[in-house]
Design a protein around this motif. Structure first.
Motif, PDB file in Angstrom:
ATOM      1  N   VAL A   1       0.820  -1.219   0.000  1.00 52.19           N
ATOM      2  CA  VAL A   1       0.000   0.000   0.000  1.00 52.19           C
ATOM      3  C   VAL A   1       0.849   1.262   0.000  1.00 52.19           C
ATOM      4  O   VAL A   1       0.619   2.185  -0.799  1.00 52.19           O
ATOM      5  CB  VAL A   1      -0.966  -0.001   1.207  1.00 52.19           C
ATOM      6  N   GLU A   2       1.829   1.347   0.851  1.00 50.21           N
ATOM      7  CA  GLU A   2       2.621   2.577   0.964  1.00 50.21           C
ATOM      8  C   GLU A   2       3.352   2.898  -0.337  1.00 50.21           C
ATOM      9  O   GLU A   2       3.294   4.025  -0.840  1.00 50.21           O
ATOM     10  CB  GLU A   2       3.621   2.456   2.115  1.00 50.21           C
ATOM     11  N   GLY A   3       4.035   1.901  -0.898  1.00 50.00           N
ATOM     12  CA  GLY A   3       4.763   2.139  -2.149  1.00 50.00           C
ATOM     13  C   GLY A   3       3.836   2.442  -3.309  1.00 50.00           C
ATOM     14  O   GLY A   3       4.129   3.300  -4.146  1.00 50.00           O
ATOM     15  N   SER A   4       2.691   1.742  -3.351  1.00 51.02           N
ATOM     16  CA  SER A   4       1.743   1.975  -4.438  1.00 51.02           C
ATOM     17  C   SER A   4       1.160   3.377  -4.370  1.00 51.02           C
ATOM     18  O   SER A   4       0.952   4.024  -5.399  1.00 51.02           O
ATOM     19  CB  SER A   4       0.628   0.927  -4.396  1.00 51.02           C
ATOM     20  N   ALA A   5       0.871   3.852  -3.175  1.00 48.37           N
ATOM     21  CA  ALA A   5       0.323   5.204  -3.029  1.00 48.37           C
ATOM     22  C   ALA A   5       1.270   6.239  -3.619  1.00 48.37           C
ATOM     23  O   ALA A   5       0.838   7.218  -4.255  1.00 48.37           O
ATOM     24  CB  ALA A   5       0.049   5.504  -1.561  1.00 48.37           C
ATOM     25  N   LYS A   6       2.573   6.046  -3.449  1.00 46.03           N
ATOM     26  CA  LYS A   6       3.557   6.982  -3.998  1.00 46.03           C
ATOM     27  C   LYS A   6       3.626   6.895  -5.519  1.00 46.03           C
ATOM     28  O   LYS A   6       3.818   7.904  -6.205  1.00 46.03           O
ATOM     29  CB  LYS A   6       4.927   6.700  -3.395  1.00 46.03           C
ATOM     30  N   ARG A   7       3.472   5.660  -6.059  1.00 45.78           N
ATOM     31  CA  ARG A   7       3.539   5.487  -7.514  1.00 45.78           C
ATOM     32  C   ARG A   7       2.246   5.921  -8.196  1.00 45.78           C
ATOM     33  O   ARG A   7       2.269   6.460  -9.301  1.00 45.78           O
ATOM     34  CB  ARG A   7       3.814   4.023  -7.868  1.00 45.78           C
ATOM     35  N   TRP A   8       1.132   5.664  -7.550  1.00 41.25           N
ATOM     36  CA  TRP A   8      -0.163   5.815  -8.198  1.00 41.25           C
ATOM     37  C   TRP A   8      -0.635   7.257  -8.299  1.00 41.25           C
ATOM     38  O   TRP A   8      -1.276   7.616  -9.283  1.00 41.25           O
ATOM     39  CB  TRP A   8      -1.223   5.021  -7.428  1.00 41.25           C
ATOM     40  N   PHE A   9      -0.365   8.071  -7.270  1.00 44.86           N
ATOM     41  CA  PHE A   9      -1.012   9.379  -7.178  1.00 44.86           C
ATOM     42  C   PHE A   9      -0.005  10.524  -7.248  1.00 44.86           C
ATOM     43  O   PHE A   9       1.103  10.428  -6.712  1.00 44.86           O
ATOM     44  CB  PHE A   9      -1.789   9.491  -5.862  1.00 44.86           C
ATOM     45  N   ALA A  10      -0.430  11.612  -7.880  1.00 44.87           N
ATOM     46  CA  ALA A  10       0.375  12.825  -7.901  1.00 44.87           C
ATOM     47  C   ALA A  10       0.458  13.418  -6.498  1.00 44.87           C
ATOM     48  O   ALA A  10      -0.435  13.206  -5.665  1.00 44.87           O
ATOM     49  CB  ALA A  10      -0.242  13.840  -8.868  1.00 44.87           C
ATOM     50  N   PRO A  11       1.517  14.155  -6.194  1.00 43.44           N
ATOM     51  CA  PRO A  11       1.633  14.766  -4.868  1.00 43.44           C
ATOM     52  C   PRO A  11       0.403  15.605  -4.518  1.00 43.44           C
ATOM     53  O   PRO A  11      -0.069  16.400  -5.328  1.00 43.44           O
ATOM     54  CB  PRO A  11       2.886  15.649  -5.010  1.00 43.44           C
ATOM     55  N   GLY A  12      -0.102  15.409  -3.314  1.00 42.25           N
ATOM     56  CA  GLY A  12      -1.247  16.179  -2.836  1.00 42.25           C
ATOM     57  C   GLY A  12      -2.597  15.581  -3.166  1.00 42.25           C
ATOM     58  O   GLY A  12      -3.625  16.035  -2.631  1.00 42.25           O
TER      59      GLY A  12
END
Length: 383
Positions: free
Chosen positions: A145-156
């Protein structure tokens, strides 16, 4: 390899419009990923989704599978949801987009047009996917989950749209670890870069400007490689465009997927007459036979209705490119036609001369010598 049976997810009522099949990204369910777009398209399309093995509503797989196996299973989903042999438009993100490319190759008679979002003709490396599969087998999908959140979504994005982000990440947390790992291994083996030129249906390639797994260059490769491709890059979007910018994605799909073959033929015929002249087109139409009818329809829809109508180049620029290609390949009858077309597109005789001089250097003096002879006669005939 095993036989796959994916769950068909009815996302809108049948009869609401043409059939549009939606495909998910690895680690997501089709409902979580596409819900914001579905709410914007439900009145225009009959929307049917599918879930990866072990994701969303689909059962965990009994064995390994390939992207081609997923493609066959998606066709079965369509047959069950809309009737055997039903034709459909398709849109998919990431792995869902890869399945879209495979559909266009394996079932070109079924797919009317497609949108490939945040994907690639090859995604990542075999080593990176093997490592990911090993991680998820060892630690489960919640670890991702943590790594995917960084890959999947633009900052903010998570702060701006917590409900959308939570829904997608929750679907990842609930995904079956083995199903996720086997999907990684399917992606490791997927590579259709050398087959893109076989794809004739119109393809919209949508990239996220901030996407790291499949950057804009990956989508540009698709748009440039297929016969009728278009690239759109969305600002402030990473890897899950349907969740991150559903307004833009819905608007793009409305325009791209609802353009019919009849529309393309009509716009293609308008441009064809403007470039080649009514007399030429009338002669070509008068000479159509049962043998050549489908070929003439194809070049009107795709050459003239898809390529010559694109906004990226002016018609005079397309004439310059076309004349050069025809000289290089020795297509003399077509060259005469396009010399006359170049004059209609605003090129001067001196500019045509410069093109042919350029071909003398890069295509060879004999080719240019023949081209000058053909151009001289074509220009005299035009006058």
């Amino acid at each position: 390899m095993t036989d796959l049976r994916l769950t068909a997810v009815q996302l809108s009522e049948p009869g609401s419009g043409p059939l549009l099949v939606l495909g998910p990204s690895l680690g997501t369910s089709v409902e979580a990923l596409w819900a914001p777009v579905v709410s914007r398209l439900a009145d225009s399309f009959h929307l049917v989704g599918w879930d990866l093995p072990g994701h969303g509503r689909s059962e965990a797989p009994a064995g390994s599978f390939s992207v081609a196996d997923l493609t066959a299973a998606v066709l079965d989903v369509v047959d069950r949801a809309a009737g055997p042999g039903a034709r459909f438009a398709y849109a998919g993100d990431s792995l869902g987009g890869a399945v879209g490319l495979q559909l266009l190759l394996d079932a070109p008679d079924r797919v009317t047009s497609a949108a490939a979002l945040c994907t690639g003709a090859k995604i990542g490396t075999q080593e990176s996917w093997a490592e990911r599969a090993e991680q998820v087998r060892a630690s489960g999908t919640p670890r991702m989950v943590e790594g995917s959140a960084k890959r999947w979504f633009a900052p903010g994005f998570i702060e701006r749209q917590p409900e959308r982000a939570t829904a997608v990440l929750h679907s990842l947390q609930e995904a079956d670890a083995e199903g996720y790992a086997l999907a990684c291994e399917a992606l490791a083996a997927f590579d259709v870069r050398d087959r893109l030129g076989e794809i004739a249906a119109p393809v919209l390639a949508v990239a996220g400007a901030l996407d790291q797994p499949t950057p804009p260059a990956s989508l540009a490769e698709i748009a440039d490689g297929v016969q009728a491709g278009r690239l759109v890059v969305l600002d402030d979007v990473a890897h899950l465009a349907p969740a991150e910018n559903p307004d833009a994605v819905a608007a793009l799909l409305q325009v791209h997927l609802q353009t019919t073959d009849a529309d393309r033929h009509a716009s293609g015929m308008t441009v064809r007459r403007a470039v080649l002249g009514d007399a030429h087109v009338d002669r070509a139409n008068a000479g159509i036979t049962d043998l050549t009818r489908e070929f003439q329809d194809m070049i009107t829809r795709y050459a003239w209705g898809e390529i010559w109508t694109r906004p990226g180049l002016e018609r005079r620029d397309r004439s310059l490119i076309t004349m050069t290609a025809l000289v290089a390949l020795g297509h003399h009858e077509e060259l005469a036609m396009h010399v006359r077309a170049a004059r209609r597109n605003g090129l001067s005789v001196d500019e045509i001369k410069e093109v042919l001089l350029q071909t003398a250097i890069y295509c060879g003096v004999p080719a240019a010598n023949t081209a000058f002879r053909i151009a001289t006669q074509a220009l005299a005939d035009e006058e």
